[in-house]
Every structure is written in C-alpha cells, then in structure tokens.
Enzyme design. Structure first.
Site: not given
Length: 323
Positions: A113, A250, A280
C-alpha cells in the site's frame, strides 16, 4: 535547483462495480456491517481481460493527456504494485510496450500500500539527479486475485484500480511556494510481517497465496505511524500541518482517515476520501484519490498537498508536494 513537478494525473477502474449488497449475496456480510467498520460502499473488480498492466496503461494515457505530452516524451516508468501480471518481467515493461515507447527505463517497486510513495521518491531522486526528464509514476493493483473470498474480514476491504502521475524535472528556486515535491520520508519495519501479508510466493510455496490480516493491530499501527510520518515530512519541508491545503491518504479505512486527521489537528474537510467508492486499492489508492480530487476541482495548482500511506511490511511514508 531541479524539482520534480506533477504535470498530469490519471486513473483507471475496472468496468465492473460491486456494491456491498451484491457482495453480501456470496459473502457472509451485510452492507451495514461493512459501512460501519470501514466506510466502504463500492469496489471495482477486474474482469478476465483486465490486468494490473492494462489498468496501469489506461491510467498513464489519462495522465499523459492531462500533462499535454505524448508517451514518447517519457524516459522513466516506475510502477508500484503487489499484484504484477507475471513474476517477471516487470509489469512496467508491459505498460511501456502498451504505450508504444521503444526504449526507456521501466521497473516495478514492491511496497504494497505504500508502494506509490516509494515509487514517487525513487522517481524524484532519479529526476533530480539529472538521469531523466519525465517520468510516469504509477500505482496499480488487481487485489481481487489474491483475496480469500471466504474470509469476510478481508475480502470486503479491497478493490482493483490504477492511478498515475507525470513527474517532470523543472528548474526551481527551491522555495516552499515553488511547485514540485518538497520533501519525502519513508519507513519500513519488517518485524510486523505476520500482521499483514500474503501466505504464498515463488520462493516459499510456489503459489500466489492469499491476503491475511490482523485488522485491529494494523489499525493501531497505522494511526500512529501515519501521523508521525506526515509531521516528519512537513518538518523536512519547513512547514506545519496548518500550511496544508489537502491530505491525500491511502484509502484503507474511513476510521483510520478520521483518526489520523484528528491526531494531526486537521479538519476532516481537508482530507480527500474515496474509500467509499473504491475500497482499498493498495498501491493504487493514493494516485486514484489524487486524480479524483484534481479532476473535480478540489486540488488546484499552487496548493500544498500531503500524500501518505502505510502497508504490509510494515512500510509507510509521506510526501509533501506543492501542486
């Protein structure tokens, strides 16, 4: 001095958009359960003909168009991904071929990520060193292909997509009001591998594996680490949180976004949130959110933005950018 300036942004999402209600038809979950715990309402899932590289190439085309340049003007491609099309070669080289670029430096970065932030610092360093002039920096993922669809605690969290920016080396006076990347700060701590990982790999199981996560522990580390690294990067730039126009984080969990903003003393209105629409998307989430906010007019040239992310490893980082 040379500074790396963002001159264009772009993104791409798979055609299939999946709501929580649709997901609940095959997974033991509900819309209410997902929204309450994560803020997620939709995610995009790649189809058979959509891969990390095809999504990345489409995002690049949009970023090139926004920058007003052609693919032939690019001499560096850095692609952040944890879900490459193949073990090798790098998916960045597939993107290069799709864009019709015959020769440029092209490679992948793997930091999950946080990958896009890692890719930004790598490209920024190469541009400022004079090695290259214009770079495509990409975050692209097809996380749906490494999810355990019987594990409702993880499969509801992720989606697929890609985002890209054009970074260009430009002369700068070096001031904080001048456009470009002002500061970056990256971290990693491999002691936390078992909190967020994939249980496979070429050198261990010989399989791709599936995502495994201990959400509660990840949440705790994320809030502390993200607030700290944003303050670090702002300090390196000689700025403070009050100077920030937008935070582009994020997009892991709406509760993490809220908690991090509170820890920094930032108004929620300054945080770009797309997790409700995209879920996500790992390395793609920051450039996806950035492009969304640029295209809807929230982020404008001259504003100060902070990009931040944390992912498996643990890895985490932030970048301060005068857009």
């Amino acid at each position: 001095m040379i500074r790396s300036v963002i001159t264009g942004t772009g993104s791409a999402l798979p055609a299939r958009r999946v709501s929580n209600a649709e997901l609940a038809e095959t997974v033991d979950t509900t819309d209410e359960w997902i929204v309450e715990r994560t803020g997620i309402r939709f995610r995009h899932i790649a189809g058979p003909d959509e891969t990390t590289a095809t999504l990345a190439a489409d995002a690049c085309k949009a970023a090139l168009s926004a920058a007003g340049i052609s693919a032939q003007d690019i001499d560096l491609i850095v692609l952040a991904t944890a879900t490459p099309d193949q073990t090798f070669p790098a998916s960045a080289t597939k993107v290069q071929a799709m864009l019709g670029i015959n020769d440029c430096v092209a490679f992948d970065v793997a930091a999950v990520c946080s990958g896009f932030l890692y890719a930004v610092q790598v490209a920024d360093s190469m541009l400022r060193a004079g090695c290259h002039t214009r770079a495509l920096v990409i975050g692209a993922e097809t996380f749906s292909r490494i999810l355990d669809w019987e594990d409702r605690t993880t499969c509801v969290l992720f989606g697929d997509g890609a985002g890209a920016i054009v970074l260009e080396a430009q002369e700068s006076d070096g001031g904080t009001d001048a456009r470009g990347i002002l500061a970056t700060r990256l971290h990693a701590d491999g002691r936390h591998n078992e909190l967020l990982y994939v249980d496979g790999g070429p050198s261990t199981t010989g399989t791709v594996g599936k995502v495994r996560m201990k959400g509660r522990e990840v949440f705790r580390h994320a809030v502390v680490n993200l607030a700290a690294v944003m303050n670090e990067s702002l300090g390196l730039a000689g700025l403070v949180a009050a100077d920030v126009d937008w935070v582009v984080p994020h997009q892991a969990n709406a509760r993490i976004l809220d908690a991090t903003a509170r820890k920094l003393g930032l108004a929620p209105e300054k945080v770009v949130v797309t997790v409700d629409q995209h879920a996500n998307t790992s390395a793609a989430s920051v450039p996806l959110a950035l492009d969304a906010a640029v295209r809807d007019g929230r982020i404008r040239q001259g504003q100060l933005i902070v990009l931040e992310a944390m992912g498996g490893g643990f890895t985490w980082g932030a970048a301060v950018v005068r857009f």
